[in-house]
Design a protein around this motif. Sequence first.
Motif, short mmCIF file in Angstrom:
data_model
loop_
_atom_site.label_atom_id
_atom_site.label_comp_id
_atom_site.label_asym_id
_atom_site.label_seq_id
_atom_site.Cartn_x
_atom_site.Cartn_y
_atom_site.Cartn_z
N ALA A 165 0.72 -1.07 0.07
CA ALA A 165 -0.24 0.10 -0.13
C ALA A 165 0.97 1.21 -0.01
N MET A 166 1.97 1.29 0.55
CA MET A 166 2.92 2.30 0.61
C MET A 166 3.15 2.66 -0.60
N ALA A 167 3.73 1.69 -1.45
CA ALA A 167 4.41 1.79 -2.96
C ALA A 167 3.10 2.27 -3.73
N ALA A 168 2.04 1.65 -3.61
CA ALA A 168 0.91 2.09 -4.59
C ALA A 168 0.71 3.51 -4.44
N GLU A 169 0.72 4.22 -2.94
CA GLU A 169 0.39 5.44 -2.93
C GLU A 169 1.39 6.43 -3.47
N ILE A 170 2.71 5.83 -3.26
CA ILE A 170 3.97 6.62 -3.78
C ILE A 170 3.64 6.85 -5.11
N LEU A 171 3.33 5.99 -6.10
CA LEU A 171 3.17 5.89 -7.42
C LEU A 171 2.22 6.78 -8.03
N ALA A 185 14.48 7.94 -10.87
CA ALA A 185 15.60 6.94 -10.30
C ALA A 185 15.15 6.91 -8.90
N LEU A 186 15.43 5.75 -8.18
CA LEU A 186 14.71 5.48 -6.96
C LEU A 186 15.69 4.90 -6.02
N ALA A 187 15.58 5.41 -4.66
CA ALA A 187 16.48 5.03 -3.81
C ALA A 187 15.75 4.78 -2.37
N GLY A 188 16.36 4.20 -1.69
CA GLY A 188 15.64 3.84 -0.28
C GLY A 188 16.31 3.13 0.80
N LEU A 189 16.24 3.54 1.88
CA LEU A 189 17.21 3.06 3.17
C LEU A 189 16.31 2.28 3.92
N SER A 190 16.78 0.92 4.47
CA SER A 190 16.24 0.13 5.32
C SER A 190 14.70 -0.19 5.02
N MET A 191 13.89 0.11 5.63
CA MET A 191 12.27 -0.05 5.34
C MET A 191 12.08 0.72 4.00
N GLY A 226 14.27 0.57 1.54
CA GLY A 226 14.57 -0.33 0.49
C GLY A 226 13.42 -1.28 0.40
N TYR A 227 12.70 -1.75 1.22
CA TYR A 227 11.59 -2.72 1.14
C TYR A 227 10.53 -2.13 0.20
N VAL A 228 10.31 -0.87 0.25
CA VAL A 228 9.38 -0.15 -0.51
C VAL A 228 9.80 0.03 -1.76
N TRP A 273 9.65 -1.84 -7.58
CA TRP A 273 9.95 -2.29 -8.68
C TRP A 273 8.97 -3.45 -9.27
N ARG A 274 8.56 -4.20 -8.17
CA ARG A 274 7.38 -5.34 -8.59
C ARG A 274 6.16 -4.52 -9.20
N GLN A 275 5.77 -3.43 -8.54
CA GLN A 275 4.72 -3.05 -9.12
C GLN A 275 4.77 -2.20 -10.55
N ALA A 276 5.64 -1.45 -10.69
CA ALA A 276 5.99 -0.51 -11.80
C ALA A 276 7.40 -0.42 -12.44
N PRO A 277 7.93 -1.65 -12.84
CA PRO A 277 9.21 -1.51 -13.26
C PRO A 277 9.51 -0.62 -14.53
#
Length: 232
Positions: free
Chosen positions: A45-51, A59-65, A67-69, A74-78
């Motif tokens: 749900a976090m990823a869907a809202e971000i999209l 370009a996409l970067a994430g640290l710790s949690m 990174g999970y997002v 990537w799975r939702q919108a490669p």
Amino acid sequence: MSELLPLLMVPALGCTGELYAAQTAAVSDREVVVADATGHDSIAAMAAEILETAPPRFALAGLSMGGYVVLELWRQAPDRIGKLALLDTQARPDAPAAADVRKRMIELGEDGRLDMIHEALWPRLVAPNRREDRALEIVVRRMLQEVGAEAFVRQQRAILGRVDSRPTLPTITVPTLVLVGADDQLTPPDLAREMAAAIPKADLVMVPGSGHLSTLEKPDAVNAALAGWLVR
């Protein structure tokens, strides 16, 4: 010449955009957006809202949690992701002992005990030689307070329920940076090596003298790694 993509950054558990203050200041050639990852209790749900509000391609970067997002994005919108950076994170789900600790943090968060949460997490978040760095600790404590207990609990529940992302790693076809603090206790270097070995176009960067919060502990080293990644 590399495509000048906007940079979207996803914060870690209990962190705000201040986690990336040094990186945002250093990236002057493109738009930088720090995502909000506080409103949901699932990574999907976090990823869907971000999209919904993200640039068309980025370009996409994430640290710790974060990174999970990133891996969920990537799975939702490669097709929308041109580059990917995984900072102090892992592809594995929680081991049972880690899940038990997380459940205890949820209990403290439900009681509003942010001070106790900070005291429990702080020694594990930074390299041993930074544990007495009160200026850095003030930043980390302030971010947790700004996120607040309710959002912290949502984030912990999301992390606890995340999927195993190891099967996703070989599908990542864009230039990827895997970066980890050499003294990271929460997501140690072996987990970064595992990710880098499984991602076809990954570069692995180890940051000496840094723990889990590399963007705050060693901002210059992280900035240099990100600069190289952005022009790949």
